[in-house]
Design a protein around this motif. Structure first.
Motif, short mmCIF file in Angstrom:
data_model
loop_
_atom_site.label_atom_id
_atom_site.label_comp_id
_atom_site.label_asym_id
_atom_site.label_seq_id
_atom_site.Cartn_x
_atom_site.Cartn_y
_atom_site.Cartn_z
N SER A 27 0.86 -1.18 0.00
CA SER A 27 0.00 0.00 0.00
C SER A 27 0.89 1.23 0.00
CB SER A 27 -0.92 0.01 1.23
OG SER A 27 -0.16 0.05 2.42
N SER A 28 0.27 2.39 -0.13
CA SER A 28 1.05 3.62 -0.13
C SER A 28 1.62 3.94 1.24
CB SER A 28 0.18 4.80 -0.60
OG SER A 28 -0.37 4.56 -1.86
N GLN A 29 0.77 3.83 2.27
CA GLN A 29 1.17 4.21 3.61
C GLN A 29 0.57 3.23 4.62
OE1 GLN A 29 -0.30 8.20 3.52
NE2 GLN A 29 -2.43 7.63 3.74
N SER A 30 0.97 3.37 5.86
CA SER A 30 0.48 2.47 6.90
C SER A 30 -0.99 2.77 7.21
CB SER A 30 1.33 2.63 8.16
OG SER A 30 1.27 3.95 8.64
N SER A 31 -1.62 1.86 7.91
CA SER A 31 -3.01 2.01 8.37
C SER A 31 -4.03 1.96 7.24
CB SER A 31 -3.19 3.31 9.16
OG SER A 31 -2.30 3.35 10.26
N GLY A 82 -4.81 -1.10 6.02
CA GLY A 82 -5.34 -2.45 6.14
C GLY A 82 -4.63 -3.49 5.31
N LYS A 83 -3.44 -3.16 4.82
CA LYS A 83 -2.69 -4.03 3.93
C LYS A 83 -2.40 -5.40 4.53
CE LYS A 83 1.51 -2.84 4.20
NZ LYS A 83 1.94 -3.92 5.14
N THR A 84 -1.91 -5.45 5.76
CA THR A 84 -1.52 -6.72 6.36
C THR A 84 -2.73 -7.61 6.62
OG1 THR A 84 0.44 -5.72 7.39
CG2 THR A 84 -0.35 -7.80 8.31
N SER A 85 -3.79 -7.02 7.10
CA SER A 85 -5.01 -7.80 7.34
C SER A 85 -5.58 -8.33 6.03
CB SER A 85 -6.04 -6.93 8.06
OG SER A 85 -7.03 -7.73 8.65
N VAL A 86 -5.47 -7.54 4.96
CA VAL A 86 -5.90 -8.00 3.64
C VAL A 86 -5.03 -9.16 3.18
CG1 VAL A 86 -6.00 -7.38 1.19
CG2 VAL A 86 -7.00 -5.86 2.90
N ALA A 87 -3.71 -9.06 3.38
CA ALA A 87 -2.81 -10.14 2.99
C ALA A 87 -3.18 -11.44 3.69
CB ALA A 87 -1.37 -9.75 3.29
N LEU A 88 -3.44 -11.36 4.99
CA LEU A 88 -3.83 -12.55 5.74
C LEU A 88 -5.18 -13.10 5.27
CD1 LEU A 88 -2.78 -11.60 9.39
CD2 LEU A 88 -1.99 -13.60 8.11
N SER A 89 -6.11 -12.20 5.02
CA SER A 89 -7.44 -12.63 4.58
C SER A 89 -7.37 -13.30 3.22
CB SER A 89 -8.39 -11.42 4.53
OG SER A 89 -8.49 -10.80 5.79
N LEU A 90 -6.59 -12.72 2.30
CA LEU A 90 -6.43 -13.33 0.98
C LEU A 90 -5.76 -14.69 1.09
CD1 LEU A 90 -5.33 -10.36 -1.32
CD2 LEU A 90 -7.38 -11.78 -1.57
N ALA A 91 -4.77 -14.80 1.98
CA ALA A 91 -4.12 -16.10 2.17
C ALA A 91 -5.12 -17.14 2.64
CB ALA A 91 -2.97 -15.95 3.16
N ALA A 92 -5.98 -16.77 3.59
CA ALA A 92 -6.99 -17.70 4.08
C ALA A 92 -7.97 -18.08 2.98
CB ALA A 92 -7.72 -17.09 5.27
N VAL A 120 -3.19 -2.28 -2.18
CA VAL A 120 -4.31 -1.97 -1.30
C VAL A 120 -4.35 -0.48 -1.02
CG1 VAL A 120 -5.34 -2.37 0.99
CG2 VAL A 120 -4.18 -4.25 -0.22
N THR A 121 -5.51 0.12 -1.19
CA THR A 121 -5.65 1.52 -0.82
C THR A 121 -6.96 1.71 -0.05
OG1 THR A 121 -5.65 3.80 -1.65
CG2 THR A 121 -6.77 2.15 -3.01
N LYS A 122 -6.88 2.49 0.99
CA LYS A 122 -8.03 2.72 1.86
C LYS A 122 -8.95 3.77 1.26
CE LYS A 122 -9.18 3.97 6.64
NZ LYS A 122 -8.62 4.38 7.95
N SER A 123 -10.22 3.44 1.18
CA SER A 123 -11.20 4.35 0.59
C SER A 123 -11.24 5.69 1.31
CB SER A 123 -12.59 3.70 0.64
OG SER A 123 -13.59 4.57 0.17
N ASN A 124 -11.27 6.78 0.50
CA ASN A 124 -11.38 8.14 1.04
C ASN A 124 -10.29 8.49 2.04
OD1 ASN A 124 -13.44 9.29 -0.35
ND2 ASN A 124 -14.96 9.12 1.26
N LEU A 128 -9.61 -1.77 -3.41
CA LEU A 128 -10.12 -0.63 -2.65
C LEU A 128 -10.70 -1.13 -1.33
CD1 LEU A 128 -10.25 2.41 -3.03
CD2 LEU A 128 -12.53 2.14 -4.02
N ASN A 129 -10.10 -0.70 -0.23
CA ASN A 129 -10.38 -1.28 1.09
C ASN A 129 -11.20 -0.33 1.98
OD1 ASN A 129 -10.13 -3.32 3.04
ND2 ASN A 129 -8.32 -2.36 3.95
N GLN A 130 -11.97 -0.94 2.87
CA GLN A 130 -12.71 -0.22 3.92
C GLN A 130 -13.69 0.82 3.35
OE1 GLN A 130 -10.33 1.06 7.29
NE2 GLN A 130 -8.80 -0.51 6.90
N ILE A 131 -14.50 0.38 2.41
CA ILE A 131 -15.52 1.26 1.85
C ILE A 131 -16.77 1.21 2.73
CG2 ILE A 131 -17.05 1.70 -0.11
CD1 ILE A 131 -14.97 0.54 -1.92
N ASP A 132 -17.23 2.37 3.14
CA ASP A 132 -18.45 2.45 3.94
C ASP A 132 -19.64 2.57 2.99
OD1 ASP A 132 -20.45 2.83 5.75
OD2 ASP A 132 -19.47 4.44 6.85
#
Length: 252
Positions: free
Chosen positions: A70-74, A76-86, A203-207, A233-237
């Motif tokens: 992702s571009s920057q921390s926070s 959700g990149k790591t959680s996405v990586a784990l979720s995709l692995a699962a 991974v990029t966090k929405s907004n 596109l992650n964490q879209i409300d």
């Protein structure tokens, strides 16, 4: 979707919804959502993204290596990586690797500990064998290789022949390898690792992250001929109402 492809010139893999939570944010929330709530909107969306990634390489039977960054921390990149692995672990043999040797988080998410178990850094310097470092997680359908012991020269370790050999050994054992990496703005680790993988999942966090920042990182990947699976596109409300002007600030 059109905005992503127009502004970033890479495919859109899909959207992951924001997971509503109560109280303080918990690391790895998305991963636990996928494991504990397989019928949730998030889990359905993740399986759709898994299908998109699989279809993009349908005619190649070789082990697939994916870098998640992702571009920057926070974001959700790591959680996405784990979720995709699962998710991939339900259809193939998978290992997920914590390639962030500077600020690793996979061990903290899974075990509530940090740098207690051997990992990449230990295998690279031959302190432990690869078999000793691989951790089995049968409940989540994944194997894991943590970051391991602290090192003062992470980039040197990741650029070593020993790291390449490690990935080649894993390719003989697994159908899918997913590497989590540091974000792209501050350090160059992800750009280096991209030369060892088949595709980058961005991974990029929405907004949250302005498009010019994302575009600069993606262009740097392209300058070294990295291959892109696409943007996630992650964490879209989806339940919130956003007017067009608010989105436009991020696409100018």
């Amino acid at each position: 979707g059109d905005d992503v492809e127009k502004n970033l010139d890479v495919p859109l893999l899909g959207y992951l919804p924001l997971i509503q939570q109560h109280g303080e944010s918990e690391p790895g929330l998305a991963f636990r959502e996928y494991i504990d709530k397989p019928d949730s909107r998030f889990s359905e969306a993740l399986r759709t993204i898994r299908t998109s990634i699989s279809l993009s390489s349908l005619n190649d039977n070789a082990t697939k290596r994916y870098l998640v960054t992702s571009s920057q921390s926070s974001e959700g990149k790591t959680s996405v990586a784990l979720s995709l692995a699962a998710a991939f672990g339900q259809i193939s043999k998978v290992i997920v690797i914590d390639g962030d040797l500077r600020r690793p988080s996979i061990e903290r998410i899974l075990n509530k500990t940090n740098r207690k178990l051997p990992g990449i850094s230990d295998v690279i310097v031959h302190a432990v064998s690869l078999d000793e470092a691989i951790q089995k997680r049968p409940k989540e359908h994944i194997d894991v290789l943590y970051a391991g012991s602290r090192t003062i020269n992470p980039l040197e370790l990741l650029s070593s022949r020993n790291f390449v050999d490690l990935l080649n050994q894993l390719a003989e054992r697994y159908d899918t390898i997913i590497l989590d990496s540091p974000p792209c703005i501050a350090v160059s680790d992800a750009y280096l690792i991209s030369s060892y993988v088949d595709s980058v999942i961005y991974v990029t966090k929405s907004n949250d992250t302005p498009v010019p920042i994302i575009r600069n990182c993606i262009n740097r990947f392209k300058s070294i001929d990295a291959s892109f699976a696409g943007v996630l596109l992650n964490q879209i409300d989806f339940d919130a109402t956003h007017n067009r002007s608010r989105y436009q600030d991020y696409y100018d």
